[in-house]
Scaffold this motif. Sequence first.
Motif, PDB file in Angstrom:
ATOM      1  N   LEU A   1      36.414  38.557  37.592  1.00 13.98           N
ATOM      2  CA  LEU A   1      37.800  39.023  37.679  1.00 13.98           C
ATOM      3  C   LEU A   1      38.619  38.602  36.464  1.00 13.98           C
ATOM      4  O   LEU A   1      39.480  39.356  35.990  1.00 13.98           O
ATOM      5  CB  LEU A   1      38.448  38.502  38.960  1.00 13.98           C
ATOM      6  N   THR A   2      38.349  37.415  35.928  1.00 11.59           N
ATOM      7  CA  THR A   2      39.052  36.962  34.722  1.00 11.59           C
ATOM      8  C   THR A   2      38.721  37.854  33.538  1.00 11.59           C
ATOM      9  O   THR A   2      39.609  38.289  32.784  1.00 11.59           O
ATOM     10  CB  THR A   2      38.675  35.505  34.392  1.00 11.59           C
ATOM     11  N   THR A   3      37.441  38.162  33.365  1.00 17.84           N
ATOM     12  CA  THR A   3      37.029  39.027  32.259  1.00 17.84           C
ATOM     13  C   THR A   3      37.578  40.431  32.441  1.00 17.84           C
ATOM     14  O   THR A   3      38.025  41.073  31.471  1.00 17.84           O
ATOM     15  CB  THR A   3      35.495  39.076  32.164  1.00 17.84           C
ATOM     16  N   LEU A   4      37.562  40.934  33.666  1.00 14.16           N
ATOM     17  CA  LEU A   4      38.103  42.264  33.949  1.00 14.16           C
ATOM     18  C   LEU A   4      39.584  42.328  33.586  1.00 14.16           C
ATOM     19  O   LEU A   4      40.038  43.288  32.925  1.00 14.16           O
ATOM     20  CB  LEU A   4      37.898  42.592  35.431  1.00 14.16           C
ATOM     21  N   SER A   5      40.362  41.346  34.002  1.00 17.66           N
ATOM     22  CA  SER A   5      41.807  41.337  33.735  1.00 17.66           C
ATOM     23  C   SER A   5      42.092  41.234  32.241  1.00 17.66           C
ATOM     24  O   SER A   5      42.977  41.926  31.714  1.00 17.66           O
ATOM     25  CB  SER A   5      42.467  40.169  34.474  1.00 17.66           C
ATOM     26  N   THR A   6      41.328  40.382  31.567  1.00 19.26           N
ATOM     27  CA  THR A   6      41.524  40.225  30.122  1.00 19.26           C
ATOM     28  C   THR A   6      41.208  41.512  29.381  1.00 19.26           C
ATOM     29  O   THR A   6      41.940  41.912  28.459  1.00 19.26           O
ATOM     30  CB  THR A   6      40.636  39.089  29.590  1.00 19.26           C
ATOM     31  N   ALA A   7      40.122  42.183  29.771  1.00 22.95           N
ATOM     32  CA  ALA A   7      39.757  43.446  29.135  1.00 22.95           C
ATOM     33  C   ALA A   7      40.848  44.500  29.343  1.00 22.95           C
ATOM     34  O   ALA A   7      41.139  45.284  28.443  1.00 22.95           O
ATOM     35  CB  ALA A   7      38.418  43.949  29.689  1.00 22.95           C
TER      36      ALA A   7
END
Length: 342
Positions: free
Chosen positions: A19-25
């Motif tokens: 979820l962190t990587t998804l939000s950052t992307a």
Amino acid sequence: MGLGASHCKGVWAPREVSLTTLSTAAVFLIFTVPGNLLIILSVLLDPNKNLRRTPYILLILNLAITDLIVGAMVEPLSMYTHWNEAHGLSISNSWLSQFVYFTCCTASLLSLCILTFDRYLAITSPMWYRANMTNTRVQQASILIWVLSFSSSGLLFVTGFVTYAFIFATLTLLCAIFILAFTYVRIFLVVKRKVIELNNLHQGDAERKKAQERNMLWERKLTKTHLVMLLAFLACYAPACIMIYLMNVCSSCSCEVIHWLRDMHFVLITLNSLINPFVYALRLSGIREAISYFLRPCLRCRSGAVAPEHSQEPSQRVENNTTPSAGLQVSRPLVPELLPVG
């Protein structure tokens, strides 16, 4: 799979990592796509007709296209993969995201190498550079960059993600060391020598001196811009490469740490595609003015309704903005002053 990550094969990534990587992307996509699109439009359209379309500017165009693909393809594919990963769905199509990602990373790395070589020739051999470094050759170099990027990224399907990331990190560090240790030392030594030569020219060579000074100022400006861009590249890629090495060699790291290293190195590398457009916009006045031209309608909309006098001819606007009592013509700003992009 590397030694460090071998014990995590088949282990699902923690939900918070995905979820962190998804939000950052998602956040990166919002800035990366319009930023690089503005750079591309600025070079191709040149609305103010004041941007010198030099080989260096065309190479910047190629790098901006690479960064645009990162924002338009790599980021959405990453978001899709990490959404599925966070919800326990199939991520069998993640190979496409990884292939496009490494292709763009390799293209960015090769573009920076060619850009550095361009600066090296422009400073050390200016006569040869002007005679031989044509726009046609730049286009051929750009095509070669993409051919090499596609072909080398095909190794991903043979080695796997972690091992290929290790190969890529090694290639990146070797290229970075070469650029810093040799090219820039040589460039700045030559610049220093040429500045001394200009200062020693006799008074009778005033016109020649002025022409050489103008050319030297332009080349130094491009070189400094490239240096800032290279520093931004190193700031993103160096820690990412360290994470890749840890991901491969740290056999005592937990699987959660391995997954964090896997995703955070991706975040850092894609961050570079977001930063590059702001480097161009801040350092190169021609691109900055073109971006201001494209953004002006948006700024006008945000400032409210346009007064009727704004539709008059420029000469009429100056006359209407004079101060008769002072006997001087003082133009008032007709639109809000544009701040430098980035």
